[in-house]
Design a protein around this motif. Sequence first.
Motif, mmCIF file in Angstrom:
data_model
loop_
_atom_site.group_PDB
_atom_site.id
_atom_site.type_symbol
_atom_site.label_atom_id
_atom_site.label_comp_id
_atom_site.label_asym_id
_atom_site.label_seq_id
_atom_site.Cartn_x
_atom_site.Cartn_y
_atom_site.Cartn_z
ATOM 1 N N GLY A 228 -5.055 -38.633 16.340
ATOM 2 C CA GLY A 228 -6.276 -38.176 15.443
ATOM 3 C C GLY A 228 -5.878 -37.868 14.100
ATOM 4 O O GLY A 228 -4.827 -38.427 13.492
ATOM 5 N N TYR A 229 -6.652 -37.370 13.410
ATOM 6 C CA TYR A 229 -6.303 -36.881 11.954
ATOM 7 C C TYR A 229 -7.016 -35.422 11.653
ATOM 8 O O TYR A 229 -7.666 -35.074 12.200
ATOM 9 N N VAL A 230 -6.819 -35.139 10.292
ATOM 10 C CA VAL A 230 -7.287 -33.935 9.740
ATOM 11 C C VAL A 230 -7.189 -34.289 8.354
ATOM 12 O O VAL A 230 -6.765 -34.975 7.707
ATOM 13 N N TRP A 231 -8.373 -33.730 7.785
ATOM 14 C CA TRP A 231 -8.597 -33.992 6.249
ATOM 15 C C TRP A 231 -9.108 -32.819 5.692
ATOM 16 O O TRP A 231 -9.551 -31.818 6.282
ATOM 17 N N ALA A 232 -8.972 -32.568 4.380
ATOM 18 C CA ALA A 232 -9.525 -31.585 3.489
ATOM 19 C C ALA A 232 -9.704 -31.987 2.268
ATOM 20 O O ALA A 232 -9.061 -32.683 1.384
ATOM 21 N N ASP A 233 -10.924 -31.474 1.641
ATOM 22 C CA ASP A 233 -11.425 -31.725 0.555
ATOM 23 C C ASP A 233 -11.026 -30.547 -0.488
ATOM 24 O O ASP A 233 -11.327 -29.346 0.158
ATOM 25 N N VAL A 234 -10.228 -31.017 -1.420
ATOM 26 C CA VAL A 234 -9.531 -29.764 -2.228
ATOM 27 C C VAL A 234 -9.809 -29.854 -3.607
ATOM 28 O O VAL A 234 -10.381 -31.069 -4.370
ATOM 29 N N GLU A 235 -9.577 -28.861 -4.481
ATOM 30 C CA GLU A 235 -9.673 -28.871 -5.825
ATOM 31 C C GLU A 235 -8.564 -28.237 -6.635
ATOM 32 O O GLU A 235 -8.174 -27.366 -6.300
ATOM 33 N N ASN B 132 -4.246 -36.536 6.656
ATOM 34 C CA ASN B 132 -3.150 -36.630 7.487
ATOM 35 C C ASN B 132 -3.403 -37.113 8.962
ATOM 36 O O ASN B 132 -4.239 -36.780 9.579
ATOM 37 N N THR B 133 -2.427 -38.357 9.341
ATOM 38 C CA THR B 133 -2.719 -38.840 10.310
ATOM 39 C C THR B 133 -1.403 -39.354 11.066
ATOM 40 O O THR B 133 -0.226 -39.514 10.337
ATOM 41 N N HIS B 134 -1.620 -39.618 12.278
ATOM 42 C CA HIS B 134 -0.417 -39.878 13.239
ATOM 43 C C HIS B 134 -0.948 -41.080 14.177
ATOM 44 O O HIS B 134 -1.724 -40.855 14.949
ATOM 45 N N LEU B 135 -0.755 -42.335 13.715
ATOM 46 C CA LEU B 135 -1.268 -43.728 14.408
ATOM 47 C C LEU B 135 -0.231 -43.945 15.561
ATOM 48 O O LEU B 135 0.956 -43.549 15.858
ATOM 49 N N GLU B 136 -0.649 -44.529 16.574
ATOM 50 C CA GLU B 136 -0.285 -44.967 17.828
ATOM 51 C C GLU B 136 1.385 -45.675 17.723
ATOM 52 O O GLU B 136 1.131 -46.576 16.760
ATOM 53 N N SER B 137 2.071 -45.375 18.569
ATOM 54 C CA SER B 137 3.472 -45.841 18.307
ATOM 55 C C SER B 137 3.714 -46.814 19.308
ATOM 56 O O SER B 137 4.517 -47.811 18.953
#
Length: 387
Positions: free
Chosen positions: A216-223, A233-238
């Motif tokens: 899966g993944y996480v995200w953040a909208d930042v300023e 940020n993500t981690h794809l299948e190996s």
Amino acid sequence: MPYPRMHRARRIVAALIAVLALAGIGGVAAAPAGAHGDEAVTVMTRNLYLGGDITRPLTAIQGLPPEQQGPAFVAANTTLRAIVDQTNFPLRSERLAAEIAFTKPDLVGLQEVALWRHGPLDGRPATVVDYDFLQILLDDLAAAGEPYEVVRSQDESDVAGPAVLGGSLQNVRLTMRDVALRRADSDVRVLATGGDNYVTRIPLVVAGQPLSFIRGYVWADVELDGREFRFVNTHLESQLSDVAYAQAAELLAGPAAPNGTPVVVVCDCNSDPLDASRKPGERFAHRDPYLLITGAGGFTDQWLRFAPAALGFTSGLSELVNDTPLQAAAAFDHRIDMVFGRSATGRSLPVEWGWVTGRNPLNRTPATAIGRLWPSDHAGVVMRVRP
């Protein structure tokens, strides 16, 4: 083996990098900690390494008749859990914290943030914590004088199985997480966060029971200084490039889709842009998820805006992460840990500097029963970009 000359050349370059590391050079840019520029942000991608080969129990039962699968699984799972103790995350975490404290990234994307637990085999979820990688690292960062706070944590796979632990048969449980961190004194301000699991997964059957390994993944909208951007940020299948490719497509249609602001993606993408090999029966090559992100996705590989690919090799060390410096020189022979950028208009992001962490033998742990340990089986990538 495909492209043997390419692999030999990459190993030679990796060996040269190790020689530089032995001389005390930890990356390719002598950027002092805390070097800043107006409206620039420092980001990092860091795979913490869960501590052992998670595929070991599944590999052990392949091809066995059903009556032999149970004992084989327990034996392999017991070995895996013992290796987790040997690879000693509390010691490795101190070295990871030192990397982060030195480079001072504003935002960090962590992969393989393991939570190891155990409990009785009574049908209830195991809850006794053995190693909480996230809390251990946060504590070490605070002790190093560079506290970080969790922006978002996303649970991925949550798997459990029997193993001998402490002399008795226990239910050993591993919860994998992807996490985004923010340096506590950073000028970056978090506006919104999110995270999810990919729909595409590897289907598995263990002892007749269906199972899937979740990414899966996480995200953040930042300023920052009045400028907004999204950090992902993500981690794809190996294990399967076809699955990694489908997950990359989900990423590009979801949190990394154009949204009118710049986007920075950090990842363990498990996709080497120089590797055109395919596993039998697969449609997509190892490099294809990377090519999708940098092609149809419109992202730029920010490292290549700063240095040649060979100077950014990040993977990968042995399961025990006790490689000698010369062994590590040969092992760091490909690049799968990435920082991607895309401006609001689809262009690349300006780069101020980049750094590869975790390849300097001087930053290994003190001696353990199996030798000195590297911080992870991957190196980390830190880049300062202007979103």
